[in-house]
Scaffold this motif. Structure first.
Motif, PDB file in Angstrom:
ATOM      1  N   THR A 122       1.131  -2.540   3.987  1.00  0.00           N
ATOM      2  CA  THR A 122       0.860  -2.071   2.629  1.00  0.00           C
ATOM      3  C   THR A 122       1.439  -0.681   2.414  1.00  0.00           C
ATOM      4  O   THR A 122       2.144  -0.433   1.436  1.00  0.00           O
ATOM      5  N   MET A 123       1.152   0.231   3.338  1.00  0.00           N
ATOM      6  CA  MET A 123       1.625   1.603   3.183  1.00  0.00           C
ATOM      7  C   MET A 123       3.152   1.686   3.242  1.00  0.00           C
ATOM      8  O   MET A 123       3.753   2.459   2.504  1.00  0.00           O
ATOM      9  N   ASN A 124       3.764   0.903   4.107  1.00  0.00           N
ATOM     10  CA  ASN A 124       5.230   0.909   4.173  1.00  0.00           C
ATOM     11  C   ASN A 124       5.842   0.380   2.888  1.00  0.00           C
ATOM     12  O   ASN A 124       6.886   0.853   2.448  1.00  0.00           O
ATOM     13  N   THR A 125       5.188  -0.584   2.262  1.00  0.00           N
ATOM     14  CA  THR A 125       5.667  -1.104   0.981  1.00  0.00           C
ATOM     15  C   THR A 125       5.547  -0.057  -0.116  1.00  0.00           C
ATOM     16  O   THR A 125       6.400   0.026  -1.001  1.00  0.00           O
ATOM     17  N   LEU A 126       4.503   0.771  -0.049  1.00  0.00           N
ATOM     18  CA  LEU A 126       4.234   1.736  -1.121  1.00  0.00           C
ATOM     19  C   LEU A 126       4.812   3.120  -0.880  1.00  0.00           C
ATOM     20  O   LEU A 126       4.744   3.974  -1.765  1.00  0.00           O
ATOM     21  N   LYS A 127       5.401   3.370   0.290  1.00  0.00           N
ATOM     22  CA  LYS A 127       5.895   4.726   0.545  1.00  0.00           C
ATOM     23  C   LYS A 127       7.022   5.079  -0.414  1.00  0.00           C
ATOM     24  O   LYS A 127       7.743   4.220  -0.896  1.00  0.00           O
TER      25      LYS A 127
END
Length: 185
Positions: free
Chosen positions: A155-160
Motif C-alpha cells: 500500500t505504502m509503495n503504491t502511494l509514495k
C-alpha cells in the motif's frame, strides 16, 4: 482489539492507542468509536463479509456518524477538524474512508491494515488538491505484511510520492507495534 480497547487500552497495552494519537493535542476533542457491524450477527470472520461492511461503512455510514456528532455537539465543521483511525479491519476501513470521503477528513491513522484498492486511491489523490496527514503502523510479525491484499508495504509503495499527502511513520507505544514502510513525502 475492540473499539473499547482502542479508547481505554487493554491489559497488554502501556496506554490506550488514542493517547498516542492525540498526545500533542491541546484543545478538547471528541472520540467516536463506532463499529461497522449493523449487529453482532454480522461478525463472522468472513473476509468477503468484512470487505462489504467496510466499504458500506466508508460510503454511507461514516457520513451518518458525522451528522450525529455535529447535531449532538458544538464542533468545528470542515475536514481540517476531522480524523479517522482504525486498527486491523478498522485500518482497512480508514483507507476506504480516505478513498470515498476525500472532502470530509484530513487526518488518518491506519494501524495493521493496508488497502487492497491502493492504486485507485492513488489515482484519486493525484487528482485532489487537498492535503492529508496519514500515520501508518504495523507490528513486525503481523500477517498483513506477508503479501495479503492488505499488505501495508505494498500500500505504502503504491502511494509514495503522491503530492499533497504527508505520511508520518512513527512508533506507536502500545503492545509490540513498530512502524514500517518509510516512504512518502
Amino acid at each position: 482489539m475492540s473499539e473499547n480497547d482502542f479508547i481505554k487500552g487493554d491489559s497488554n497495552d502501556q496506554a490506550p492507542v488514542i493517547n498516542d494519537l492525540m498526545k500533542d493535542e491541546k484543545d478538547p476533542f471528541i472520540v467516536v468509536s463506532p463499529t461497522y457491524y449493523p449487529d453482532r450477527t454480522f461478525a463472522n470472520d468472513s473476509q468477503a463479509s468484512e470487505d462489504r461492511l467496510t466499504k458500506r461503512f466508508a460510503k454511507t455510514e461514516i457520513l451518518q456518524v458525522l451528522r450525529v456528532v455535529q447535531a449532538k455537539y458544538r464542533v468545528y465543521k470542515g475536514r481540517n477538524h476531522y480524523g479517522f483511525a482504525g486498527f486491523s479491519f478498522g485500518a482497512i476501513t480508514g483507507w476506504a474512508v480516505m478513498q470515498d470521503q476525500l472532502s470530509h477528513f484530513r487526518y488518518f491513522q491506519m494501524i495493521a491494515g493496508g488497502d487492497d484498492r491502493a492504486a485507485q486511491l492513488r489515482s484519486k489523490l493525484l487528482k485532489s488538491k487537498l492535503a492529508y496527514d496519514v500515520t501508518v503502523s504495523v507490528g513486525s510479525d503481523d500477517y498483513v505484511n506477508n503479501g495479503t491484499p492488505y499488505d501495508i508495504d505494498r500500500t505504502m509503495n503504491t502511494l509514495k510520492n503522491v503530492p499533497h499527502i504527508r505520511f508520518h511513520i512513527e512508533l506507536i507505544k502500545t503492545g509490540a507495534m513498530i512502524c514500517r514502510a518509510p516512504c512518502g513525502s
